[in-house]
Design a protein around this motif. Structure first.
Motif, PDB file in Angstrom:
ATOM      1  N   ILE A 165     -49.232  47.385  17.753  1.00 51.63           N
ATOM      2  CA  ILE A 165     -49.081  48.646  17.035  1.00 51.63           C
ATOM      3  C   ILE A 165     -47.873  48.494  16.121  1.00 51.63           C
ATOM      4  CG2 ILE A 165     -48.666  51.142  17.232  1.00 51.63           C
ATOM      5  CD1 ILE A 165     -49.884  51.031  20.034  1.00 51.63           C
ATOM      6  N   HIS A 166     -48.019  48.932  14.866  1.00 55.10           N
ATOM      7  CA  HIS A 166     -46.927  48.869  13.893  1.00 55.10           C
ATOM      8  C   HIS A 166     -46.028  50.109  14.001  1.00 55.10           C
ATOM      9  CE1 HIS A 166     -48.613  45.636  11.248  1.00 55.10           C
ATOM     10  NE2 HIS A 166     -49.751  46.056  11.754  1.00 55.10           N
ATOM     11  N   PHE A 167     -44.733  49.891  13.739  1.00 55.10           N
ATOM     12  CA  PHE A 167     -43.766  50.982  13.707  1.00 55.10           C
ATOM     13  C   PHE A 167     -42.805  50.802  12.533  1.00 55.10           C
ATOM     14  CE2 PHE A 167     -45.040  50.927  18.086  1.00 55.10           C
ATOM     15  CZ  PHE A 167     -44.893  52.228  18.565  1.00 55.10           C
ATOM     16  N   ILE A 168     -42.447  51.905  11.900  1.00 58.23           N
ATOM     17  CA  ILE A 168     -41.251  51.966  11.058  1.00 58.23           C
ATOM     18  C   ILE A 168     -40.442  53.149  11.573  1.00 58.23           C
ATOM     19  CG2 ILE A 168     -40.263  52.322   8.777  1.00 58.23           C
ATOM     20  CD1 ILE A 168     -42.803  51.208   7.560  1.00 58.23           C
ATOM     21  N   ALA A 169     -39.201  52.895  11.974  1.00 57.23           N
ATOM     22  CA  ALA A 169     -38.324  53.955  12.479  1.00 57.23           C
ATOM     23  C   ALA A 169     -37.168  54.147  11.516  1.00 57.23           C
ATOM     24  CB  ALA A 169     -37.805  53.609  13.868  1.00 57.23           C
ATOM     25  N   THR A 170     -36.897  55.408  11.176  1.00 58.73           N
ATOM     26  CA  THR A 170     -35.790  55.733  10.279  1.00 58.73           C
ATOM     27  C   THR A 170     -34.986  56.883  10.869  1.00 58.73           C
ATOM     28  OG1 THR A 170     -37.182  57.262   9.011  1.00 58.73           O
ATOM     29  CG2 THR A 170     -37.044  55.003   8.216  1.00 58.73           C
ATOM     30  N   ALA A 171     -33.690  56.859  10.633  1.00 68.09           N
ATOM     31  CA  ALA A 171     -32.807  57.934  11.085  1.00 68.09           C
ATOM     32  C   ALA A 171     -31.597  57.980  10.167  1.00 68.09           C
ATOM     33  CB  ALA A 171     -32.364  57.719  12.534  1.00 68.09           C
TER      34      ALA A 171
END
Length: 289
Positions: free
Chosen positions: A218-224
């Protein structure tokens, strides 16, 4: 003064022509590219026929690109260049989630979904829950972090590969972490799948005797806020091709068990039948410089 286009002199002439490049970094990149390309041609004694075939291949690669397919990214992936660039630029603070390739299927905007939503709109395959927390490298939770998710279905296809079969947005979701940095969603366990082989890149794989398969992930892009985004994968432990990913993107730290969980109370909380598969995957971001 006339130039002398001999094998020995042409490289120097091309490099000299780049000295007026206004952007220093562009000049550096072009200079390095010319040097290495010319060295490659000399080292391999590249023939005119071979160079014409290479140009035809690159032309066909561009012609295979559409709004829902990026054949050049696929080419970069199978040559290991995508992963090399990611690694060269992916130095992370100790404990931060390792990055990996974007891949060619992050082509549509993921639909905004509520925490706990099911991104599998078709309802196939083994049901599972993916849950985790987005936090800073020092352990601080990151409330309001945005988690972009996309995956293939249980048969190994993305929505953009099967228009009319899968609804648009199937296997995709854009989630906002809660006040404790937590996220969770329902889906199916993804399948391993072959990258597209009906174009020039597929021909390259066949010519070199390579298989086209990627392990299930599963692909993820996390931003904060105030943190460096991370593009990464969650790989399914125990699956095929973890040791021979066609795009060289597997990192051990990104492999997780999708463990069968027999917990009726937790199943009710997540809204899935019991027992169910459950993968836990924290996303740890480093502070931006």
């Amino acid at each position: 003064m006339t130039t002398d286009a001999t094998g020995a002199g042409i490289t120097g002439q091309v490099l000299a022509s780049l000295r007026g490049t206004a952007d220093p970094r562009l000049g550096e990149l072009l200079t390095g590219l010319v040097r290495h390309l010319h060295d490659f041609a000399r080292e391999t004694r590249l023939t005119q026929e071979e160079w014409n075939r290479a140009i035809a291949f690159l032309t066909a690669t561009g012609q295979a690109c559409t709004d829902t397919r990026q054949e050049f990214i696929l080419l970069s992936d199978v040559l290991g260049l995508s992963m090399l660039v990611e690694t060269l630029n992916g130095d992370r603070a100790a404990g931060a989630t390792e990055s990996t390739v974007l891949g060619p299927f992050h082509l549509t905007e993921s639909p905004v979904r509520a925490l706990g939503d099911d991104i599998d709109l078709v309802g196939g395959g083994e049901r599972c829950v993916v849950s985790g927390r987005v936090r800073s490298a020092d352990g601080t939770p990151l409330p309001g972090a945005v988690v972009d998710v996309w995956q293939a279905d249980d048969k190994g296809y993305y929505d953009v590969q099967q228009p009319g079969v899968q609804p648009a947005g199937n296997g995709r979701g854009l989630f906002t972490a809660d006040a404790e940095g937590r996220f969770w969603f329902r889906t199916c366990v993804p399948a391993a799948y072959p990258i597209p082989t009906d174009g020039p890149v597929g021909g390259l794989l066949r010519a070199t005797g390579r298989h086209p398969y990627r392990p299930a992930h599963i692909h993820f892009i996390a931003t904060a806020e105030s943190h460096t985004p991370v593009t990464t994968h969650l790989f399914v432990a125990g699956g095929d091709y973890l040791d021979s990913d066609a795009v060289f993107a597997v990192k051990r730290s990104l492999v997780r068990d999708f463990a069968e969980t027999d917990d009726p109370a937790l199943a009710r909380e997540f809204g899935v039948p019991n027992p169910f598969r459950h993968a836990r995957f924290d996303l740890v971001l480093e502070r931006a410089a």
